[in-house]
Scaffold this active site. Structure first.
Site, PDB file in Angstrom:
ATOM      1  N   GLU A 166      -5.970  25.508  -1.615  1.00 29.54           N
ATOM      2  CA  GLU A 166      -6.976  26.296  -2.041  1.00 29.54           C
ATOM      3  C   GLU A 166      -7.901  25.858  -2.944  1.00 29.54           C
ATOM      4  O   GLU A 166      -8.462  26.293  -3.651  1.00 29.54           O
ATOM      5  CB  GLU A 166      -6.395  27.820  -2.282  1.00 29.54           C
ATOM      6  CG  GLU A 166      -5.396  28.311  -1.493  1.00 29.54           C
ATOM      7  CD  GLU A 166      -5.595  29.661  -0.923  1.00 29.54           C
ATOM      8  OE1 GLU A 166      -6.816  30.399  -1.368  1.00 29.54           O
ATOM      9  OE2 GLU A 166      -4.609  30.231  -0.526  1.00 29.54           O
ATOM     10  N   GLY A 167      -8.368  24.521  -2.585  1.00 30.28           N
ATOM     11  CA  GLY A 167      -9.262  23.852  -3.501  1.00 30.28           C
ATOM     12  C   GLY A 167      -8.471  23.103  -4.824  1.00 30.28           C
ATOM     13  O   GLY A 167      -7.762  23.648  -5.432  1.00 30.28           O
TER      14      GLY A 167
END
Ligand SMILES: Cc1cc2nc3c(=O)[nH]c(=O)nc-3n(C[C@H](O)[C@H](O)[C@H](O)COP(=O)(O)OP(=O)(O)OC[C@H]3O[C@@H](n4cnc5c(N)ncnc54)[C@H](O)[C@@H]3O)c2cc1C
Length: 406
Positions: free
Chosen positions: A363-364
């Site tokens: 998620e990043g």
């Protein structure tokens, strides 16, 4: 400003904590050793209405606010990262995205059974050659009358073998980068969908993660989420919610690392005193304790913005970046405090350390969030209003009393 949990939030916190203490903590070491994901846990969480905790009641959820989702994630990850990841993917990345972008028909068909936990949702963005660089994806969706034909593969997909529905991102237009991406709700039952778990993971071994193969999958046009070409925006908006749950989970992992370390500090003696009396050990405890507070406040600020119906990409990214790094540091220091015992699975801290790494990647990555925060500070990045918003809380017709009486 109010920094206290409401009575409802406190009740949910206690309920999930009790559940984790009873159902997850006594079993997790064995499940982690065996690489076993226990689907019954999701069923039980569904019975507690956790799987749709912040989905409006009219769509089968519990209708609680977004910070209650954070509280659920914090408590779940106190037990293990695997089940928090499941809620992140099912609720944060999939259900909330359908809530934000879906048509009424899509909400009735897909969101309602997900919110009450009868069906499980997953999120398929990453590909073998496209992680941080989403626009490099190769999965295609070719329009053919009332259908799209999807071909390609997704990897590192949490809940791949468990999910009933996948939110899949694919290119409807090649050669125009992220503007050519569209989003689709793909049923596992559609012909041409296959999944396979990835083995040999460093952490989250009790979780199910793997590949999704799409071979000439016929997806009806009514399963396209949003407009053609809107997929990148939808994916980024989904990540605003997924990252929020990851950040909240990291708070739980810091808490678990701190709890285990405090206990051990009082038990273990060196040089005639408890190790907690040594100032260098206190330094590690102080850092964990401060980071617990900092991370939780960042998460609740992002949740507060969500409740107001305001954009929160910047604040959510900050919460995710800071709290996941802090959880990794806390788990690492927890192993250090336990000395050699921390290096064996006699204590849970080695699992915490292994589990804490993936959230610094998914998620990043740490680097992507660092860049985002630098760009915001320098004025190179700003968040514009989206075509569709996540509904502000309280939702219309909300009634949390029914939920808490259950
Ligand atoms: C346990 C687990 C579960 C996951 N679950 C899901 C899921 O459910 N659904 C899903 O779609 N994906 C999922 N992922 C995938 C995850 O989101 C990606 O791994 C992540 O986005 C990073 O992509 P990558 O692994 O391809 O790394 P890359 O993008 O190849 O990056 C490699 C390295 O280069 C760095 N880097 C890349 N670009 C830059 C840049 N511009 N500047 C500086 N550094 C850079 C990165 O920070 C990283 O250190 C999961 C991953 C894991 C580990």
């Amino acid at each position: 400003m109010n920094f206290e949990l409401t009575d409802e939030q406190q009740s949910v916190k206690e309920m999930v904590r009790k559940f984790v203490d009873k159902e997850i903590i006594p079993n997790i070491q064995e499940w982690d050793r065996q690489g076993h994901f226990e689907p019954a846990i999701l069923k039980k969480l569904a019975n507690l209405q956790v799987m749709g905790v912040c989905i409006p009641e009219e769509y089968g959820g519990a209708g609680m606010d977004y910070n209650t989702l954070a509280i659920v994630c914090e408590e779940l990850e106190r037990g293990d990262t695997a089940y928090r990841t499941a809620v992140s993917v099912h609720t944060g990345l999939n259900s909330m995205t359908i809530l934000q972008w879906g048509t009424e028909e899509q909400k009735q068909k897909y969101l309602v059974p997900q919110a009450d936990g009868r069906k499980i949702g997953a999120f398929g963005l990453t590909e073998p050659n496209a992680g941080s660089d989403v626009a490099a994806m190769n999965t295609t969706a070719a329009r053919n009358g009332d259908y799209y034909i999807l071909n390609g593969s997704k990897t590192w997909i949490s809940l791949c073998d468990v999910a009933d529905h996948f939110l899949i991102f694919a290119k409807t237009d090649y050669g125009i980068g992220h503007k050519g991406i569209s989003a689709f709700i793909v049923d596992r039952s559609f012909a041409g969908v296959e999944t396979k778990a990835i083995k040999g993971k460093l952490g989250i071994r009790a979780g199910n993660t793997g590949e999704v193969f799409l071979t000439d999958v016929k997806v009806p046009i009514e399963n396209r989420l949003g407009e053609e070409g809107e997929g990148f925006k939808i994916a980024m908006a989904a990540l605003d919610n997924g990252r929020f749950t990851v950040a909240a989970g990291a708070v739980g992992l810091i808490e678990a690392s701190l709890e285990a370390s405090l206990k051990y500090c009082h038990e273990r003696k060196t040089f005639g005193k408890e190790i907690g009396k040594h100032q260098l050990v206190q330094q590690m405890i102080a850092k964990m304790s401060a980071n617990l507070e900092i991370s939780r406040l960042l998460v609740f600020k992002a949740g507060w913005l969500k409740n107001q119906g305001k954009r929160n990409t910047k604040e959510t990214s900050l919460a995710k970046w800071i709290s996941c790094n802090a959880a990794f540091d806390a788990a690492n220091d927890a192993v250090q405090i336990h000395g050699a015992y921390g290096y064996s699975d006699e204590y849970p801290v080695e699992r915490f350390l292994r589990n804490s790494k993936a959230p610094v990647i998914y998620e990043g990555t740490r680097e992507i969030h660092t860049i985002m925060q630098g760009e915001y500070a320098l004025g190179y990045r700003e968040d514009k209003t989206l075509r569709k918003q996540l509904p502000a809380w309280p939702f219309e017709q909300v009634s949390v009393t029914n939920y808490l009486q259950k």
